[in-house]
Design a protein around this motif. Structure first.
Motif, PDB file in Angstrom:
ATOM      1  N   LEU A 166       0.832  -1.197   0.000  1.00  0.00           N
ATOM      2  CA  LEU A 166       0.000   0.000   0.000  1.00  0.00           C
ATOM      3  C   LEU A 166       0.872   1.255   0.000  1.00  0.00           C
ATOM      4  O   LEU A 166       0.624   2.206  -0.759  1.00  0.00           O
ATOM      5  CB  LEU A 166      -0.909  -0.014   1.230  1.00  0.00           C
ATOM      6  N   MET A 167       1.884   1.281   0.842  1.00  0.00           N
ATOM      7  CA  MET A 167       2.757   2.448   0.913  1.00  0.00           C
ATOM      8  C   MET A 167       3.589   2.609  -0.364  1.00  0.00           C
ATOM      9  O   MET A 167       3.897   3.724  -0.778  1.00  0.00           O
ATOM     10  CB  MET A 167       3.671   2.359   2.133  1.00  0.00           C
ATOM     11  N   TYR A 168       3.940   1.510  -0.977  1.00  0.00           N
ATOM     12  CA  TYR A 168       4.707   1.571  -2.228  1.00  0.00           C
ATOM     13  C   TYR A 168       3.846   2.002  -3.412  1.00  0.00           C
ATOM     14  O   TYR A 168       4.366   2.399  -4.449  1.00  0.00           O
ATOM     15  CB  TYR A 168       5.309   0.201  -2.548  1.00  0.00           C
ATOM     16  N   GLY A 169       2.535   1.872  -3.279  1.00  0.00           N
ATOM     17  CA  GLY A 169       1.642   2.253  -4.360  1.00  0.00           C
ATOM     18  C   GLY A 169       1.289   1.130  -5.305  1.00  0.00           C
ATOM     19  O   GLY A 169       0.635   1.364  -6.324  1.00  0.00           O
ATOM     20  N   GLU A 170       1.665  -0.094  -4.969  1.00  0.00           N
ATOM     21  CA  GLU A 170       1.300  -1.218  -5.823  1.00  0.00           C
ATOM     22  C   GLU A 170      -0.102  -1.726  -5.501  1.00  0.00           C
ATOM     23  O   GLU A 170      -0.764  -2.356  -6.335  1.00  0.00           O
ATOM     24  CB  GLU A 170       2.320  -2.351  -5.682  1.00  0.00           C
ATOM     25  N   VAL A 171      -0.548  -1.424  -4.284  1.00  0.00           N
ATOM     26  CA  VAL A 171      -1.856  -1.843  -3.792  1.00  0.00           C
ATOM     27  C   VAL A 171      -2.579  -0.603  -3.280  1.00  0.00           C
ATOM     28  O   VAL A 171      -1.949   0.338  -2.787  1.00  0.00           O
ATOM     29  CB  VAL A 171      -1.683  -2.895  -2.672  1.00  0.00           C
ATOM     30  N   VAL A 172      -3.909  -0.593  -3.392  1.00  0.00           N
ATOM     31  CA  VAL A 172      -4.713   0.485  -2.821  1.00  0.00           C
ATOM     32  C   VAL A 172      -5.830  -0.108  -1.981  1.00  0.00           C
ATOM     33  O   VAL A 172      -6.199  -1.271  -2.136  1.00  0.00           O
ATOM     34  CB  VAL A 172      -5.328   1.390  -3.902  1.00  0.00           C
ATOM     35  N   CYS A 173      -6.346   0.703  -1.085  1.00  0.00           N
ATOM     36  CA  CYS A 173      -7.559   0.354  -0.346  1.00  0.00           C
ATOM     37  C   CYS A 173      -8.741   0.854  -1.168  1.00  0.00           C
ATOM     38  O   CYS A 173      -8.841   2.055  -1.454  1.00  0.00           O
ATOM     39  CB  CYS A 173      -7.548   1.002   1.036  1.00  0.00           C
ATOM     40  N   VAL A 174      -9.628  -0.030  -1.559  1.00  0.00           N
ATOM     41  CA  VAL A 174     -10.741   0.343  -2.433  1.00  0.00           C
ATOM     42  C   VAL A 174     -12.046   0.557  -1.669  1.00  0.00           C
ATOM     43  O   VAL A 174     -13.011   1.069  -2.216  1.00  0.00           O
ATOM     44  CB  VAL A 174     -10.956  -0.699  -3.553  1.00  0.00           C
ATOM     45  N   GLU A 175     -12.078   0.161  -0.399  1.00  0.00           N
ATOM     46  CA  GLU A 175     -13.218   0.461   0.476  1.00  0.00           C
ATOM     47  C   GLU A 175     -12.857   0.024   1.886  1.00  0.00           C
ATOM     48  O   GLU A 175     -11.840  -0.635   2.118  1.00  0.00           O
ATOM     49  CB  GLU A 175     -14.496  -0.247   0.015  1.00  0.00           C
ATOM     50  N   ARG A 176     -13.702   0.431   2.825  1.00  0.00           N
ATOM     51  CA  ARG A 176     -13.616  -0.073   4.195  1.00  0.00           C
ATOM     52  C   ARG A 176     -14.842  -0.950   4.428  1.00  0.00           C
ATOM     53  O   ARG A 176     -15.961  -0.527   4.181  1.00  0.00           O
ATOM     54  CB  ARG A 176     -13.592   1.079   5.194  1.00  0.00           C
ATOM     55  N   ARG A 177     -14.604  -2.151   4.932  1.00  0.00           N
ATOM     56  CA  ARG A 177     -15.697  -3.095   5.200  1.00  0.00           C
ATOM     57  C   ARG A 177     -15.637  -3.464   6.682  1.00  0.00           C
ATOM     58  O   ARG A 177     -14.740  -4.168   7.120  1.00  0.00           O
ATOM     59  CB  ARG A 177     -15.525  -4.344   4.330  1.00  0.00           C
ATOM     60  N   VAL A 182     -10.083  -3.009   2.469  1.00  0.00           N
ATOM     61  CA  VAL A 182     -10.228  -3.963   1.377  1.00  0.00           C
ATOM     62  C   VAL A 182      -9.217  -3.561   0.312  1.00  0.00           C
ATOM     63  O   VAL A 182      -9.274  -2.441  -0.214  1.00  0.00           O
ATOM     64  CB  VAL A 182     -11.654  -3.955   0.794  1.00  0.00           C
ATOM     65  N   TYR A 183      -8.282  -4.463   0.005  1.00  0.00           N
ATOM     66  CA  TYR A 183      -7.151  -4.145  -0.858  1.00  0.00           C
ATOM     67  C   TYR A 183      -7.370  -4.677  -2.270  1.00  0.00           C
ATOM     68  O   TYR A 183      -7.977  -5.720  -2.485  1.00  0.00           O
ATOM     69  CB  TYR A 183      -5.863  -4.780  -0.316  1.00  0.00           C
ATOM     70  N   ASP A 184      -6.827  -3.940  -3.230  1.00  0.00           N
ATOM     71  CA  ASP A 184      -6.780  -4.423  -4.603  1.00  0.00           C
ATOM     72  C   ASP A 184      -5.529  -3.840  -5.256  1.00  0.00           C
ATOM     73  O   ASP A 184      -4.885  -2.925  -4.718  1.00  0.00           O
ATOM     74  CB  ASP A 184      -8.025  -4.028  -5.383  1.00  0.00           C
ATOM     75  N   LEU A 185      -5.189  -4.363  -6.409  1.00  0.00           N
ATOM     76  CA  LEU A 185      -4.025  -3.853  -7.127  1.00  0.00           C
ATOM     77  C   LEU A 185      -4.321  -2.453  -7.660  1.00  0.00           C
ATOM     78  O   LEU A 185      -5.403  -2.196  -8.205  1.00  0.00           O
ATOM     79  CB  LEU A 185      -3.665  -4.778  -8.280  1.00  0.00           C
ATOM     80  N   ALA A 186      -3.354  -1.574  -7.548  1.00  0.00           N
ATOM     81  CA  ALA A 186      -3.523  -0.216  -8.050  1.00  0.00           C
ATOM     82  C   ALA A 186      -3.801  -0.211  -9.546  1.00  0.00           C
ATOM     83  O   ALA A 186      -4.567   0.618 -10.039  1.00  0.00           O
ATOM     84  CB  ALA A 186      -2.280   0.608  -7.736  1.00  0.00           C
ATOM     85  N   GLU A 187      -3.220  -1.154 -10.269  1.00  0.00           N
ATOM     86  CA  GLU A 187      -3.407  -1.194 -11.726  1.00  0.00           C
ATOM     87  C   GLU A 187      -4.854  -1.429 -12.112  1.00  0.00           C
ATOM     88  O   GLU A 187      -5.283  -1.087 -13.214  1.00  0.00           O
ATOM     89  CB  GLU A 187      -2.516  -2.260 -12.338  1.00  0.00           C
ATOM     90  N   ALA A 189      -7.500  -0.476  -9.835  1.00  0.00           N
ATOM     91  CA  ALA A 189      -8.357   0.480  -9.130  1.00  0.00           C
ATOM     92  C   ALA A 189      -8.122   1.937  -9.523  1.00  0.00           C
ATOM     93  O   ALA A 189      -9.051   2.737  -9.491  1.00  0.00           O
ATOM     94  CB  ALA A 189      -8.176   0.320  -7.621  1.00  0.00           C
ATOM     95  N   VAL A 190      -6.899   2.284  -9.857  1.00  0.00           N
ATOM     96  CA  VAL A 190      -6.579   3.675 -10.183  1.00  0.00           C
ATOM     97  C   VAL A 190      -6.744   3.883 -11.684  1.00  0.00           C
ATOM     98  O   VAL A 190      -6.229   3.083 -12.475  1.00  0.00           O
ATOM     99  CB  VAL A 190      -5.140   4.019  -9.740  1.00  0.00           C
ATOM    100  N   PRO A 191      -7.456   4.930 -12.106  1.00  0.00           N
ATOM    101  CA  PRO A 191      -7.605   5.178 -13.544  1.00  0.00           C
ATOM    102  C   PRO A 191      -6.255   5.217 -14.259  1.00  0.00           C
ATOM    103  O   PRO A 191      -5.272   5.769 -13.737  1.00  0.00           O
ATOM    104  CB  PRO A 191      -8.293   6.550 -13.589  1.00  0.00           C
ATOM    105  N   ALA A 192      -6.200   4.621 -15.437  1.00  0.00           N
ATOM    106  CA  ALA A 192      -4.931   4.452 -16.146  1.00  0.00           C
ATOM    107  C   ALA A 192      -4.197   5.771 -16.356  1.00  0.00           C
ATOM    108  O   ALA A 192      -2.962   5.842 -16.263  1.00  0.00           O
ATOM    109  CB  ALA A 192      -5.191   3.764 -17.493  1.00  0.00           C
ATOM    110  N   ALA A 193      -4.942   6.852 -16.613  1.00  0.00           N
ATOM    111  CA  ALA A 193      -4.305   8.142 -16.874  1.00  0.00           C
ATOM    112  C   ALA A 193      -3.593   8.703 -15.642  1.00  0.00           C
ATOM    113  O   ALA A 193      -2.695   9.545 -15.771  1.00  0.00           O
ATOM    114  CB  ALA A 193      -5.351   9.142 -17.362  1.00  0.00           C
ATOM    115  N   LEU A 194      -3.981   8.241 -14.459  1.00  0.00           N
ATOM    116  CA  LEU A 194      -3.393   8.738 -13.217  1.00  0.00           C
ATOM    117  C   LEU A 194      -2.332   7.804 -12.648  1.00  0.00           C
ATOM    118  O   LEU A 194      -1.562   8.202 -11.767  1.00  0.00           O
ATOM    119  CB  LEU A 194      -4.486   8.927 -12.161  1.00  0.00           C
TER     120      LEU A 194
END
Length: 391
Positions: A166-177, A182-187, A189-194
């Protein structure tokens, strides 16, 4: 060393206070059409915290500005279609997704960090990434378990790995449950342009300094640095090119900087009357709160109970552009319990009664009960005001 321009604008303390309130979305008509997402973009960061009394802090922040926005709508606004991401800013914060590129400097710093609180077991990082790619989004528990023991800080190898990612930016938190990330790959979850780290540190810092200045309206070097927890020298390196302008504020001992748009028109409009989370960006920096409002506030949740002065989660009351008291709230059934109310004087009574009844309605309470009141001689007028508002 860069020679900075001399201030050409002098603000009174009241001018500065009103500019701050407008910049923070607490003076003037709220932008209800933009809603919670508009609040997040306007502030640039909304702090997260585990404490939940009336509601969690990231819910209280938009409530303070918009009024009784539905609590489910708050969560949906943050997380639906990845409009926000969690990252370290002022603390653990929700940030607008479009600012992802501007935190590249911090992601790089974490990747280069030599020491961490937890050791990363061999192979754990790659395993987490592989599992998320195949099965995500997942909580740490679903990844294999968050803790080795019941101790709060005794993370499992899986938890260490996914938080590092998460800190490296390879993973993001996509919600709190249930407050679990709840983790997912940044590739994904994050819009490609960003999804890039192309901006150099200077460009990132310049943007964050400008955003802090806009969200604060006017602030000292320390205020601006604190907003996204930058170092003073990082602010110094870019502030001359940030678009902020130097100003003097009467009564402030240190030089200040302002958003030029905030100086362009005098701040006018209706003041919000509301309870504020102690983690609200209007008041999260104690020295600044004292300087602007003459109000000393301390979160006492981690103070031993016998030593608390104002209560476990005392929430300042904002009214008329001033901080006029404190309420330490709780809930019992459909009653909002003010375990302790502290008023600055008789003039604060109507505002505190209004703030209490509005908050009660927001969290689906039909009654308000005040337990302790300081000063005690204001109990009768406060009780009378509450009775009139509750009908």
């Amino acid at each position: 060393m860069t020679t900075l321009p001399r201030p050409t604008t002098t603000l009174t303390a009241d001018d500065a206070r009103r500019i701050v309130l407008r910049a923070q979305g607490l003076l003037g008509a709220p932008d209800r059409r933009a809603g919670v997402r508009g609040v997040l973009r306007h502030l640039g960061a909304v702090q997260l915290d585990t404490i939940s009394v009336l509601a969690r802090s990231h819910e209280l922040v938009p409530y303070a500005r918009l009024g009784a926005v539905g609590r489910r709508a708050v969560e949906a606004a943050y997380w639906t279609d990845t409009h926000a991401f969690e990252y370290w800013s002022h603390a653990a914060c929700l940030l607008p997704i479009e600012e992802w590129p501007h935190f590249a400097f911090r992601r790089r710093a974490y990747r280069d960090r030599p020491h961490w609180h937890h050791e990363l077991p061999d192979g754990a990082y790659d395993q987490v990434v592989k599992q998320l790619r195949a099965e995500g989004p997942l909580t740490a528990t679903e990844l294999g378990g968050a803790k080795k023991t019941n101790d709060w800080w005794d993370w499992s190898g899986t938890k260490v790995a996914v938080e590092r990612a998460l800190m490296y930016g390879e993973v993001v938190c996509v919600e709190r449950r249930g407050w679990k990330r709840v983790y997912d790959l940044a590739e994904r979850a994050v819009p490609a342009a960003l999804l890039h780290d192309e901006l150099d540190d200077t460009e990132c810092l310049r943007r964050l300094v400008r955003l802090a200045g806009e969200a604060l309206g006017v602030g000292t070097r320390a205020d601006i640095a604190d907003y996204h927890r930058l170092k003073g020298e990082q602010v110094d390196s870019v502030i001359a090119d940030s678009g902020l302008v130097p100003v003097e504020v009467e009564g402030w001992a240190k030089p200040a900087w302002a958003d030029p748009a905030a100086l362009a028109t005098p701040p006018r409009g209706r003041h919000r009357t509301t309870l504020l989370s102690p983690f609200d960006s209007l008041i999260w920096e104690r020295a600044r709160t004292e300087r602007i409002f003459g109000f000393t506030h301390r979160l006492e949740a981690y103070v031993p109970k016998p030593k608390r002065v104002h209560g476990y989660f005392a929430m300042p009351v904002l009214a008329g552009g001033r901080l006029v008291g404190r309420v330490d709230p709780a809930r019992q059934g459909r009653t909002l319990v003010a375990r302790q109310v502290t008023l600055d004087g008789p003039k604060a009574v109507p505002a505190v009664a209004q703030a209490l009844t509005e908050a009660a309605s927001w969290v689906d309470c039909t009654d308000v009960r005040v337990e302790r009141l300081d000063p005690p001689e204001l109990r009768e007028p406060l009780t009378r005001e509450l009775a009139g508002l509750l009908g």
